[in-house]
Design a protein around this motif. Sequence first.
Motif, PDB file in Angstrom:
ATOM      1  N   SER A 189      56.008  79.328   6.729  1.00  0.00           N
ATOM      2  CA  SER A 189      56.555  80.006   7.903  1.00  0.00           C
ATOM      3  C   SER A 189      57.004  79.005   8.965  1.00  0.00           C
ATOM      4  O   SER A 189      58.015  79.217   9.639  1.00  0.00           O
ATOM      5  CB  SER A 189      55.516  80.954   8.500  1.00  0.00           C
ATOM      6  N   HIS A 190      56.247  77.919   9.124  1.00  0.00           N
ATOM      7  CA  HIS A 190      56.592  76.914  10.131  1.00  0.00           C
ATOM      8  C   HIS A 190      57.930  76.266   9.802  1.00  0.00           C
ATOM      9  O   HIS A 190      58.761  76.025  10.693  1.00  0.00           O
ATOM     10  CB  HIS A 190      55.500  75.859  10.217  1.00  0.00           C
ATOM     11  N   ASP A 191      58.159  75.969   8.525  1.00  0.00           N
ATOM     12  CA  ASP A 191      59.431  75.376   8.104  1.00  0.00           C
ATOM     13  C   ASP A 191      60.585  76.346   8.341  1.00  0.00           C
ATOM     14  O   ASP A 191      61.653  75.955   8.824  1.00  0.00           O
ATOM     15  CB  ASP A 191      59.376  74.985   6.625  1.00  0.00           C
ATOM     16  N   ILE A 192      60.387  77.603   7.977  1.00  0.00           N
ATOM     17  CA  ILE A 192      61.434  78.602   8.167  1.00  0.00           C
ATOM     18  C   ILE A 192      61.691  78.838   9.652  1.00  0.00           C
ATOM     19  O   ILE A 192      62.826  79.078  10.074  1.00  0.00           O
ATOM     20  CB  ILE A 192      61.055  79.932   7.475  1.00  0.00           C
ATOM     21  N   ALA A 193      60.635  78.733  10.463  1.00  0.00           N
ATOM     22  CA  ALA A 193      60.793  78.878  11.918  1.00  0.00           C
ATOM     23  C   ALA A 193      61.713  77.797  12.477  1.00  0.00           C
ATOM     24  O   ALA A 193      62.448  78.029  13.439  1.00  0.00           O
ATOM     25  CB  ALA A 193      59.433  78.821  12.608  1.00  0.00           C
ATOM     26  N   GLY A 194      61.668  76.615  11.874  1.00  0.00           N
ATOM     27  CA  GLY A 194      62.554  75.540  12.300  1.00  0.00           C
ATOM     28  C   GLY A 194      64.014  75.887  12.054  1.00  0.00           C
ATOM     29  O   GLY A 194      64.889  75.606  12.883  1.00  0.00           O
ATOM     30  N   VAL A 195      64.283  76.504  10.913  1.00  0.00           N
ATOM     31  CA  VAL A 195      65.646  76.926  10.587  1.00  0.00           C
ATOM     32  C   VAL A 195      66.110  78.012  11.557  1.00  0.00           C
ATOM     33  O   VAL A 195      67.223  77.983  12.074  1.00  0.00           O
ATOM     34  CB  VAL A 195      65.727  77.439   9.130  1.00  0.00           C
TER      35      VAL A 195
END
Length: 221
Positions: A189-195
Motif C-alpha cells: 500500500s505504501h508503494d502504491i500510495a507513492g504512485v
Amino acid sequence: MSRILSLKLWLAVSVLALLSACAQPVKHVDYTAFKNARPRTILVLPPDNSTTDVTASDSMLSQMTFPLAEAGYYVIPVAVMEETFKQNGLTTPADIQKTSPEKLREIFGADAAVYATITQYGTKYRVLDSATVVTASAKLVDLKSGDVLWQGSASANSNEGNNNSGGGLIGMLVMAAIKQVANSLTDKSHDIAGVTSYRLLHAGPPTGLLYGPHSPKFGTD
C-alpha cells in the motif's frame, strides 16, 4: 499470411483505441485563480483518512511533498509542520485541517496549503483476484484569501497492466491468495500510495498543478 492478418488486426485495434480516446472529452482545469495567486511556498497538511487503515495518512503525507518540490515549489518540511501542530495540541488530520487559512499563513508563512482526503487504502481480496488500491483527492487553498486554486483526484492499484487470463479458475484463486499475503507482508500500500501521490500532485496541464517558480517550466503552462 498469418503475420499479415496479425498486423492488420493490430492496426485495427490501434485505430479503434485512438478513436475512442478522441471521442472522450478532456477535462481542463480553470487556472485563473491559480495564476493570479502565484503561490511560491506550499504547506502540506496531513490527509484526512476515511479508510480503516490507520497508517494511510502518514504513508501518503510522507510522499506528497516530492511531486510538489519537483514541480518547482518550496514545501514546508513535514517534520516542522507536525511538530508545530503537536506543540499546539493538534495531532489528528481532521483537527489540523480545521485550522483557519489565516492562522496557517501566520504560523508557517506559506502562500497555499494542500488539503487531502484518502478514500481507499489497502489490499482487497476478491474471489478471482486481489489488488492494492490507493485513492485520494486534494485541493490547493490560497492562505491569503481562502480561495480554492486547484483541486483534483487520483488513484493507483497494483493490478495496472496485469493480464490475469491464464491459469484457469483454480490458478486465479491461488494467485489472488498469494498476492493478498505478499502485499500485506511487503506493505504494498505504501508503494502504491507513492504512485497516487505523484499522480495527484504532479504539475502540467490539462489537470495538474501549474509549475512553481523554481521550475524551468514556470510560466509555460
